[in-house]
Design an enzyme around this catalytic site. Structure first.
Site, mmCIF file in Angstrom:
data_model
loop_
_atom_site.group_PDB
_atom_site.id
_atom_site.type_symbol
_atom_site.label_atom_id
_atom_site.label_comp_id
_atom_site.label_asym_id
_atom_site.label_seq_id
_atom_site.Cartn_x
_atom_site.Cartn_y
_atom_site.Cartn_z
ATOM 1 N N ASP A 214 0.858 -1.174 0.000
ATOM 2 C CA ASP A 214 0.000 0.000 0.000
ATOM 3 C C ASP A 214 0.897 1.227 0.000
ATOM 4 O OD1 ASP A 214 -2.791 1.178 0.474
ATOM 5 O OD2 ASP A 214 -1.561 2.142 1.999
ATOM 6 N N GLU A 306 -1.727 -1.031 -5.928
ATOM 7 C CA GLU A 306 -2.958 -0.399 -6.383
ATOM 8 C C GLU A 306 -2.679 0.439 -7.612
ATOM 9 O OE1 GLU A 306 -6.014 1.370 -3.226
ATOM 10 O OE2 GLU A 306 -3.923 1.451 -2.648
ATOM 11 N N ASP A 388 -3.396 1.380 6.635
ATOM 12 C CA ASP A 388 -2.596 1.017 5.459
ATOM 13 C C ASP A 388 -2.214 -0.461 5.481
ATOM 14 O OD1 ASP A 388 -2.730 3.664 4.675
ATOM 15 O OD2 ASP A 388 -0.907 4.201 5.760
#
Ligand code: ZN
Length: 454
Positions: A214, A306, A388
Site C-alpha cells: 500500500d 494499487e 494502510d
C-alpha cells in the site's frame, strides 16, 4: 536485454567545452535539416497555388536518417565549414532527432499514433535546451581503473563515480555497449551507456511469497506483513533551505519578459543555487524509490499494488505536494520491469478496488472511510488494524484470485469461482462473508480488478 547505465562525469574544462561543442554541432545539424525540409514543403505549397498538377510539383524530400545524412555530407562544407572539429556522430545525433521528430509528426497526422497530436519539429535555440550528444560508433569503452570512460574525439573522461557495475559485466563478456549518450543535466555532464546484456534468469528469494504494497503519503509503503517503510520526505526537509534560496533569488534582478529585462549575473548565480537544492531532493527521492522497488522484486515472487489515479489525486491541492514527493508513477514503472527481471510478477489492482474500505479479516466493505481515520475498525468481526496495513493485506489477498489458485478450497463455501470474484476482498478466510450491507458496494466486478501481468 537492453539496459542503460548512467554515470556522472567530471570532465576537465577543456573536455567540457568539447562536449558542449559536440552538443552544439548536433543542434546545428538539426536546424540545417529542418530548414531544408521546411523550404521543400514551402516550395511545394507555393507551386500548388500556381495550379501546378500534383505530379509536376518539386518532389518531396526523403527525410529518413540515411537520406538526411547523405544530404548533410554534401552540404556541410558550406553549412558548417568547421565540421572537422567534431565527431560525425554529433551531426548524426541532430539529424536522427530530426528524422524521428518528422516521423512522429507525419505518423500523428495520418492517425498512426495514439496519444496527443504531435506538432511539426521546431528549431532548437541556443538557450534553454538540454545539451546532448550520442555516440554509437568509434571508440567507446570503460577503462580498467573504473574511473574513466573513453569516447570518440573526446578521449578519456574522468567519471564522478565508479563504473564498477558495468565494467564487471563488460570484463566478464556478459555485456556489449551499443551507444553512449552524453547529456548536460542539472549543471553537470552525464554519460548513459545503452548496453546489451545477457539476461541471467534470477528468481526471487522467497518463491510463492505474495506481498501487498500500500503506497501512501504518511509512509512510503506499508507491506502486507506489517512492515512499514518510512517516507524519506526529502522535499519536506529541504523546504526551509529552498525557501531561503528562493528569497535570495527574489531579491535580485531576474528576467522579465514584459519589459525585456535580462537577468543579472547575481540572479543567475542565486537561481543556480536554488536549482541545486531541487536537484539534490530529486536524486535522494530517486534513490529511496529504487531501493524500495529492488528490495521488493528481489524478495517476493508476486507483488500486488494499487492502480493509483495520480493525476486525479494531484488535483487535491492539499495532497499534491506530498504525492509528487513520493513518486507513485515511478514506483509502478520500476516494479514492472524489476519484477520481470526477477521472474516475478506484478499485479495491479483496479483503480476502484476498495482496498482501504474492505476488512481484511472478514471481507466486509465499509460504505465510508474518511482519510483522517488512520485505524481500521471492523464493526462485523471486531478487527482493529492500521489502515494502510489492512489495505496491504487486502491487496495481497487479491493475488490468489488472479492466479485462480485454491480459491475454491480456501473460502470454505464450495462456491464457484465466479461467485468468489464478485465479493470484494478477504476471501482467504474460512468464514464466509456475511450477506450484510456493503458487500456489493462499489463499481462492477469487471472494473475492480485489472490484472497486469508482466
Ligand atoms: Zn471484519
Amino acid at each position: 536485454m537492453i539496459r542503460a547505465y548512467r554515470f556522472a562525469l567530471d570532465p576537465t574544462p577543456r573536455q567540457a567545452r568539447n562536449l558542449s561543442r559536440h552538443a552544439g554541432a548536433a543542434r546545428v545539424a538539426f536546424n540545417w535539416g529542418l530548414t531544408v525540409v521546411k523550404a521543400n514543403l514551402a516550395q511545394r505549397d507555393a507551386e500548388r497555388t500556381y495550379g501546378i498538377a500534383e505530379r509536376d510539383l518539386t518532389p518531396t524530400l526523403d527525410w529518413s536518417l540515411p537520406a538526411l545524412r547523405r544530404a548533410w555530407n554534401r552540404a556541410k562544407p558550406q553549412a558548417a565549414p568547421w565540421w572537422n572539429a567534431c565527431s560525425k556522430e554529433a551531426f548524426n545525433t541532430g539529424l536522427d532527432q530530426l528524422a524521428k521528430g518528422l516521423k512522429r509528426w507525419s505518423d500523428s497526422r495520418k492517425g498512426g499514433r495514439t496519444g496527443r497530436p504531435v506538432g511539426f519539429p521546431r528549431f532548437k535555440t541556443k538557450r534553454a535546451r538540454t545539451l546532448s550528444v550520442r555516440f554509437s560508433t568509434g571508440t567507446i569503452r570503460l577503462e580498467a581503473d573504473r574511473r574513466h570512460v573513453t569516447l570518440p574525439r573526446l578521449g578519456s573522461i574522468k567519471t564522478h563515480e565508479s563504473t564498477r557495475k558495468l565494467e564487471r559485466k563488460l570484463g566478464a563478456g556478459n555485456a556489449r555497449i551499443l551507444s553512449a549518450n552524453c547529456r548536460f543535466e542539472h549543471g553537470r555532464w552525464f554519460v548513459a551507456f545503452t548496453v546489451e546484456t545477457v539476461h541471467s534468469a534470477k528468481t526471487p528469494r522467497r518463491l510463492d511469497a505474495v506481498v501487498g504494497v500500500d503506497l501512501g503519503v504518511t509512509h512510503l509503503a506499508v507491506l502486507s506483513d506489517g512492515t512499514m517503510i518510512d517516507n524519506p520526505r526529502h522535499y519536506e526537509a529541504a523546504r526551509r533551505k529552498l525557501a531561503r534560496a528562493s528569497r535570495t533569488v527574489s531579491r535580485r534582478r531576474g528576467p522579465d519578459k514584459r519589459t525585456g529585462q535580462q537577468a543579472s549575473n547575481r540572479w543567475l548565480r542565486a537561481n543556480a543555487k536554488r536549482n541545486k537544492v531541487h536537484q539534490k531532493v530529486t536524486y535522494q527521492r530517486r534513490d529511496a524509490i529504487h531501493k524500495l522497488t529492488t528490495t521488493l522484486a528481489h524478495e517476493y515472487s508476486t507483488i500486488v499494488i494499487e492502480d493509483l489515479h495520480v493525476a486525479g489525486m494531484l488535483r487535491n491541492r492539499k495532497l499534491a505536494r506530498q504525492i509528487q514527493d513520493v513518486g507513485f508513477g515511478a514506483i509502478r514503472r520500476q516494479l514492472t520491469y524489476k519484477a520481470e527481471w526477477n521472474s516475478g510478477r506484478l499485479i495491479v489492482a483496479g483503480r476502484w478496488y476498495p482496498s482501504s474500505k474492505t476488512c481484511s479479516g472478514c471481507g466486509t466493505v465499509k460504505p465510508k472511510l474518511s482519510l483522517a481515520q488512520r485505524t481500521f475498525k471492523c464493526t462485523t468481526c471486531g478487527l482493529v488494524l492500521d489502515r494502510d496495513h489492512n489495505a496491504a493485506r487486502n491487496l495481497a489477498a487479491l493475488a490468489a484470485h488472479v492466479a485462480g489458485s485454491g480459491s475454491e478450497t480456501v473460502n470454505g463455501r464450495g462456491a464457484d469461482r465466479k461467485t468468489t470474484h464478485c465479493v470484494a476482498g478477504g476471501r482467504e478466510t474460512s468464514t464466509p462473508p456475511p450477506a450484510s450491507i456493503g458487500i456489493r458496494r462499489g463499481p462492477s466486478p469487471g472494473n475492480r480488478r485489472d490484472p497486469e501481468e508482466p
